[in-house]
Design a protein around this motif. Sequence first.
Motif, PDB file in Angstrom:
ATOM      1  N   ARG A  35      -0.558 -14.406  10.206  1.00 45.88           N
ATOM      2  CA  ARG A  35       0.197 -14.530  11.446  1.00 45.88           C
ATOM      3  C   ARG A  35      -0.331 -15.637  12.362  1.00 45.88           C
ATOM      4  NH1 ARG A  35      -0.650  -9.870  12.837  1.00 45.88           N
ATOM      5  NH2 ARG A  35      -2.125 -10.119  14.550  1.00 45.88           N
ATOM      6  N   VAL A  36      -1.669 -15.721  12.530  1.00 52.02           N
ATOM      7  CA  VAL A  36      -2.218 -16.630  13.542  1.00 52.02           C
ATOM      8  C   VAL A  36      -3.277 -17.582  13.004  1.00 52.02           C
ATOM      9  CG1 VAL A  36      -1.737 -15.015  15.418  1.00 52.02           C
ATOM     10  CG2 VAL A  36      -3.961 -14.925  14.266  1.00 52.02           C
ATOM     11  N   GLY A  37      -3.596 -17.500  11.714  1.00 52.88           N
ATOM     12  CA  GLY A  37      -4.578 -18.405  11.157  1.00 52.88           C
ATOM     13  C   GLY A  37      -5.968 -17.808  11.067  1.00 52.88           C
ATOM     14  N   GLU A  39      -9.153 -18.676  12.072  1.00 51.65           N
ATOM     15  CA  GLU A  39     -10.092 -18.572  13.188  1.00 51.65           C
ATOM     16  C   GLU A  39      -9.716 -17.441  14.136  1.00 51.65           C
ATOM     17  OE1 GLU A  39     -11.935 -21.338  16.798  1.00 51.65           O
ATOM     18  OE2 GLU A  39     -10.832 -22.258  15.142  1.00 51.65           O
ATOM     19  N   ARG A  40      -8.459 -17.364  14.529  1.00 57.25           N
ATOM     20  CA  ARG A  40      -8.034 -16.313  15.456  1.00 57.25           C
ATOM     21  C   ARG A  40      -8.048 -14.945  14.790  1.00 57.25           C
ATOM     22  NH1 ARG A  40      -2.602 -18.300  18.252  1.00 57.25           N
ATOM     23  NH2 ARG A  40      -2.875 -16.289  19.336  1.00 57.25           N
ATOM     24  N   ALA A  41      -7.770 -14.895  13.499  1.00 52.50           N
ATOM     25  CA  ALA A  41      -7.816 -13.618  12.779  1.00 52.50           C
ATOM     26  C   ALA A  41      -9.234 -13.085  12.724  1.00 52.50           C
ATOM     27  CB  ALA A  41      -7.263 -13.794  11.371  1.00 52.50           C
ATOM     28  N   ALA A  42     -10.200 -13.980  12.494  1.00 56.09           N
ATOM     29  CA  ALA A  42     -11.599 -13.556  12.449  1.00 56.09           C
ATOM     30  C   ALA A  42     -12.020 -12.949  13.774  1.00 56.09           C
ATOM     31  CB  ALA A  42     -12.482 -14.748  12.095  1.00 56.09           C
ATOM     32  N   ALA A  43     -11.579 -13.557  14.883  1.00 56.08           N
ATOM     33  CA  ALA A  43     -11.929 -13.032  16.204  1.00 56.08           C
ATOM     34  C   ALA A  43     -11.265 -11.684  16.467  1.00 56.08           C
ATOM     35  CB  ALA A  43     -11.520 -14.040  17.279  1.00 56.08           C
ATOM     36  N   ALA A  44     -10.028 -11.525  16.014  1.00 60.14           N
ATOM     37  CA  ALA A  44      -9.285 -10.306  16.290  1.00 60.14           C
ATOM     38  C   ALA A  44      -9.858  -9.091  15.561  1.00 60.14           C
ATOM     39  CB  ALA A  44      -7.816 -10.500  15.909  1.00 60.14           C
ATOM     40  N   THR A  45     -10.487  -9.303  14.425  1.00 59.10           N
ATOM     41  CA  THR A  45     -10.979  -8.186  13.614  1.00 59.10           C
ATOM     42  C   THR A  45     -12.495  -8.055  13.636  1.00 59.10           C
ATOM     43  OG1 THR A  45     -10.970  -9.630  11.663  1.00 59.10           O
ATOM     44  CG2 THR A  45      -9.011  -8.284  12.042  1.00 59.10           C
ATOM     45  N   ALA A  46     -13.183  -8.910  14.409  1.00 59.97           N
ATOM     46  CA  ALA A  46     -14.643  -8.946  14.370  1.00 59.97           C
ATOM     47  C   ALA A  46     -15.286  -7.668  14.878  1.00 59.97           C
ATOM     48  CB  ALA A  46     -15.155 -10.138  15.161  1.00 59.97           C
ATOM     49  N   SER A  47     -14.696  -7.024  15.873  1.00 55.37           N
ATOM     50  CA  SER A  47     -15.325  -5.814  16.415  1.00 55.37           C
ATOM     51  C   SER A  47     -15.367  -4.695  15.380  1.00 55.37           C
ATOM     52  CB  SER A  47     -14.585  -5.347  17.677  1.00 55.37           C
ATOM     53  OG  SER A  47     -13.220  -5.091  17.401  1.00 55.37           O
ATOM     54  N   LEU A  48     -14.294  -4.559  14.599  1.00 58.86           N
ATOM     55  CA  LEU A  48     -14.309  -3.568  13.522  1.00 58.86           C
ATOM     56  C   LEU A  48     -15.291  -3.984  12.437  1.00 58.86           C
ATOM     57  CD1 LEU A  48     -13.315  -1.054  12.098  1.00 58.86           C
ATOM     58  CD2 LEU A  48     -11.298  -2.329  11.328  1.00 58.86           C
ATOM     59  N   GLY A  49     -15.335  -5.280  12.132  1.00 56.01           N
ATOM     60  CA  GLY A  49     -16.308  -5.772  11.159  1.00 56.01           C
ATOM     61  C   GLY A  49     -17.730  -5.480  11.583  1.00 56.01           C
ATOM     62  N   HIS A  50     -18.002  -5.611  12.871  1.00 56.94           N
ATOM     63  CA  HIS A  50     -19.335  -5.313  13.395  1.00 56.94           C
ATOM     64  C   HIS A  50     -19.700  -3.849  13.143  1.00 56.94           C
ATOM     65  CE1 HIS A  50     -22.665  -5.755  16.441  1.00 56.94           C
ATOM     66  NE2 HIS A  50     -22.511  -4.442  16.442  1.00 56.94           N
ATOM     67  N   LEU A  51     -18.773  -2.933  13.429  1.00 58.54           N
ATOM     68  CA  LEU A  51     -19.037  -1.509  13.213  1.00 58.54           C
ATOM     69  C   LEU A  51     -19.411  -1.236  11.757  1.00 58.54           C
ATOM     70  CD1 LEU A  51     -16.117   0.149  15.229  1.00 58.54           C
ATOM     71  CD2 LEU A  51     -18.552   0.216  15.799  1.00 58.54           C
ATOM     72  N   ILE A  52     -18.674  -1.857  10.833  1.00 55.96           N
ATOM     73  CA  ILE A  52     -18.930  -1.634   9.409  1.00 55.96           C
ATOM     74  C   ILE A  52     -20.262  -2.254   9.003  1.00 55.96           C
ATOM     75  CG2 ILE A  52     -18.090  -2.135   7.081  1.00 55.96           C
ATOM     76  CD1 ILE A  52     -15.228  -2.083   8.288  1.00 55.96           C
TER      77      ILE A  52
END
Length: 324
Positions: A35-37, A39-52
């Motif tokens: 949807r957004v590319g 770089e922006r996708a990485a930022a949008a999902t980073a908080s969940l990635g951090h939890l994991i």
Amino acid sequence: MITYEEYRLRTLVEDGRWPELLSAYRQARAAAVARVGEERAAAATASLGHLIAYSAPPELSVRLFDPDGGPGSAAGVADHDAGPLWEVLATRHSWLRLAPLLGPAPVRRLVAHTRVLIGEDLSYGAEPDPEGVPLMLEPWEAAGWGEGVRVRDYLPAGGSRSALLTLPATREGLGPVLLPEPAGRLRGQRTTRVLAALAEWTEVVCVRGPASQAAAQLAPGRRITGGYLPFAIAYPVLVQAGTAERSRGSADARLALWRALGAMAGGGGPLGGTGVNRAEVNALVARMRCFTWWDPSDDLRHLHLAMEDPATGLAWAVSGSDEP
């Protein structure tokens, strides 16, 4: 207001349902990439990635970086929340636990060097570094740090803590200095390029002459407050300067510094060439003369350092202040 999706994810975390969380992360990241590319996708999902990366068992958390979930679903080396996801992972488990599980070579390398910074000796427990950077801390790398500040201290739900190191930290030990006239700048030096890439907020120059003539290029005037110090004291500040951006971890900075020192030990020649010689770098650090100075306009984070190699007659100055 907490959304249903946030409530669902929080429930999954509390129940330890990590496979479902990994699946949710992969689906969300892949959809966002489309949807957004990237770089922006990485930022949008980073908080969940951090939890994991922080809390999941290593057998599952390493799969954040595996491409087996389909296009766009895997975290890369630049995915970050409070810091790179690979660094979060590396702070949570030993190399012994992670080594059999990690796949992608770039992530594997950065995790290994993070564990080295934390204090593990991997010189006999990991594949050699492709650039020859040692997989154990040299004595001068370990000497200048306080306890537990080499890598960010990550928090379970996101965020991190790290010590704020500056050079000079105070004016203690410094005195009045009259700098010489600045020497002319040398262009096209590989060391200059690598040092400049360490932190965007610093300026780097190279001169043929002593450290004081390099400092004269960037100091606020000829009459300054300054003094000499061992490179081991400057090393932790250089590492932290390389981690001002949250997408970069301490391992990134360590690798960049070894590249710069390797180029400096070889005379800092024209751009090009790869690999470092450990013995040559150690010899350089032993003979190097380092000079620091105080600037009245310094902000919260600052770095002022000139490094001279008496064997080649070259000196580099790195200077800047990072506004909060």
